[in-house]
Design a protein around this motif. Structure first.
Motif, mmCIF file in Angstrom:
data_model
loop_
_atom_site.group_PDB
_atom_site.id
_atom_site.type_symbol
_atom_site.label_atom_id
_atom_site.label_comp_id
_atom_site.label_asym_id
_atom_site.label_seq_id
_atom_site.Cartn_x
_atom_site.Cartn_y
_atom_site.Cartn_z
ATOM 1 N N ARG A 194 24.519 39.662 34.613
ATOM 2 C CA ARG A 194 25.431 40.107 35.665
ATOM 3 C C ARG A 194 26.869 40.081 35.155
ATOM 4 O O ARG A 194 27.298 39.116 34.529
ATOM 5 N N LEU A 195 27.648 41.139 35.442
ATOM 6 C CA LEU A 195 29.052 41.132 35.066
ATOM 7 C C LEU A 195 29.794 40.045 35.832
ATOM 8 O O LEU A 195 29.556 39.834 37.020
ATOM 9 N N SER A 196 30.698 39.360 35.144
ATOM 10 C CA SER A 196 31.571 38.399 35.808
ATOM 11 C C SER A 196 32.680 39.162 36.529
ATOM 12 O O SER A 196 32.832 40.382 36.367
ATOM 13 N N GLY A 197 33.494 38.446 37.308
ATOM 14 C CA GLY A 197 34.648 39.079 37.932
ATOM 15 C C GLY A 197 35.588 39.663 36.903
ATOM 16 O O GLY A 197 36.132 40.761 37.080
ATOM 17 N N VAL A 198 35.777 38.927 35.798
ATOM 18 C CA VAL A 198 36.615 39.427 34.706
ATOM 19 C C VAL A 198 36.004 40.690 34.112
ATOM 20 O O VAL A 198 36.710 41.650 33.789
ATOM 21 N N GLY A 199 34.696 40.707 33.991
ATOM 22 C CA GLY A 199 34.022 41.878 33.431
ATOM 23 C C GLY A 199 34.255 43.133 34.248
ATOM 24 O O GLY A 199 34.431 44.228 33.695
ATOM 25 N N ILE A 200 34.273 42.989 35.560
ATOM 26 C CA ILE A 200 34.532 44.140 36.424
ATOM 27 C C ILE A 200 35.974 44.608 36.243
ATOM 28 O O ILE A 200 36.248 45.817 36.163
ATOM 29 N N GLU A 201 36.917 43.664 36.141
ATOM 30 C CA GLU A 201 38.315 44.034 35.892
ATOM 31 C C GLU A 201 38.456 44.747 34.557
ATOM 32 O O GLU A 201 39.210 45.724 34.428
ATOM 33 N N GLN A 202 37.738 44.264 33.541
ATOM 34 C CA GLN A 202 37.808 44.898 32.218
ATOM 35 C C GLN A 202 37.320 46.342 32.281
ATOM 36 O O GLN A 202 37.888 47.223 31.627
ATOM 37 N N GLY A 203 36.268 46.590 33.063
ATOM 38 C CA GLY A 203 35.769 47.947 33.205
ATOM 39 C C GLY A 203 36.813 48.874 33.810
ATOM 40 O O GLY A 203 36.968 50.023 33.390
ATOM 41 N N ALA A 204 37.563 48.351 34.786
ATOM 42 C CA ALA A 204 38.617 49.152 35.408
ATOM 43 C C ALA A 204 39.726 49.463 34.403
ATOM 44 O O ALA A 204 40.259 50.579 34.365
ATOM 45 N N VAL A 205 40.060 48.485 33.554
ATOM 46 C CA VAL A 205 41.137 48.688 32.577
ATOM 47 C C VAL A 205 40.739 49.718 31.524
ATOM 48 O O VAL A 205 41.533 50.605 31.176
ATOM 49 N N VAL A 206 39.513 49.625 31.012
ATOM 50 C CA VAL A 206 39.112 50.605 29.999
ATOM 51 C C VAL A 206 38.921 51.978 30.642
ATOM 52 O O VAL A 206 39.165 53.022 30.006
ATOM 53 N N GLY A 207 38.528 52.006 31.910
ATOM 54 C CA GLY A 207 38.450 53.280 32.612
ATOM 55 C C GLY A 207 39.819 53.931 32.716
ATOM 56 O O GLY A 207 39.970 55.134 32.476
ATOM 57 N N ALA A 208 40.826 53.125 33.048
ATOM 58 C CA ALA A 208 42.195 53.640 33.134
ATOM 59 C C ALA A 208 42.684 54.124 31.772
ATOM 60 O O ALA A 208 43.405 55.125 31.671
#
Length: 220
Positions: A21-35
């Motif tokens: 499962r992605l951690s909370g940080v992992g979800i934030e990282q996905g948003a950053v690389v998406g940006a």
């Protein structure tokens, strides 16, 4: 010349019952690389993901940023090696311990080296030669469907990326044992495919985790 962007998944839940499962940080990282990919204005004609939950959730997050409504096509050949199985057979079965991640990494490093050394004789469900062949096959099949100038994005894992980078540099074993260790969560590795074959253009780009987002830089 088409390009393939290999994205390592966001931070998983190391040391917890459900590691995948992605951690909370992992979800934030996905948003950053998406940006970051949005900033580059790259258009992707193909999107792939392994079938692991952490890979699929990263794909979902990034593609949402890019405004892509079609999910990434799942292909289990992009899945990571089974670290639990490898440690069980080549590392004494040591469990993940969030309080001693370095200690676990040392055990995993030794187990991976032993797994590679065992070749087809490993008791693991998947051998190193089989892992190496499947990730190369996944890449080659993806390149085969790309048209001239078309780009693809793949959401996968550090061992897959390290192995493929090592393969393209002439030594997949070093790729798994050395490059894999330094891959950052949601780092970007870029390959280009042309008449001369597939070339490693960049490895583990992570400038999107500098400055204000530096707190999101993780390796596991």
């Amino acid at each position: 010349m088409g390009a393939i962007y290999l994205i390592r998944h966001g931070q998983a839940s190391f040391g917890e019952a459900d590691y995948d499962r992605l951690s909370g940080v992992g979800i934030e990282q996905g948003a950053v690389v998406g940006a970051e990919l949005l900033r580059r204005t790259v258009r992707f004609t193909e999107a792939r993901s392994g079938s692991l939950a952490r890979q699929r959730k990263t794909a979902e997050t990034v593609l949402d940023w890019l405004g892509v409504r079609t999910p990434a096509k799942e292909d289990p050949r992009w899945n990571e090696y089974d670290h639990v199985d490898i440690v069980a057979h080549h590392g004494g079965g040591v469990p993940q311990d969030a309080a001693d991640s370095r200690g676990y990494q040392a055990v995993l490093d030794g187990a991976l080296a032993a797994w590679i050394g065992a070749g087809e004789d490993t008791p693991c469900a998947e051998s190193w030669p089989a892992f190496r062949a499947r990730v190369r096959g996944a890449l080659e099949d993806l390149v085969a469907v790309l048209g001239k100038g078309e780009n693809a994005v793949v959401f996968t894992s550090g061992g897959v990326i390290g192995t493929l980078a090592g393969h393209l540099l002439g030594h997949p074993e070093t790729g798994l044992l050395k490059l894999n260790r330094v891959t950052v969560n949601c780092g970007i590795t870029k390959l280009v495919a042309g008449r001369s074959g597939i070339t490693l253009l960049s490895f583990n780009e992570h400038s999107h985790f500098e400055g204000r987002t530096a707190r999101l830089l993780t390796y596991r």
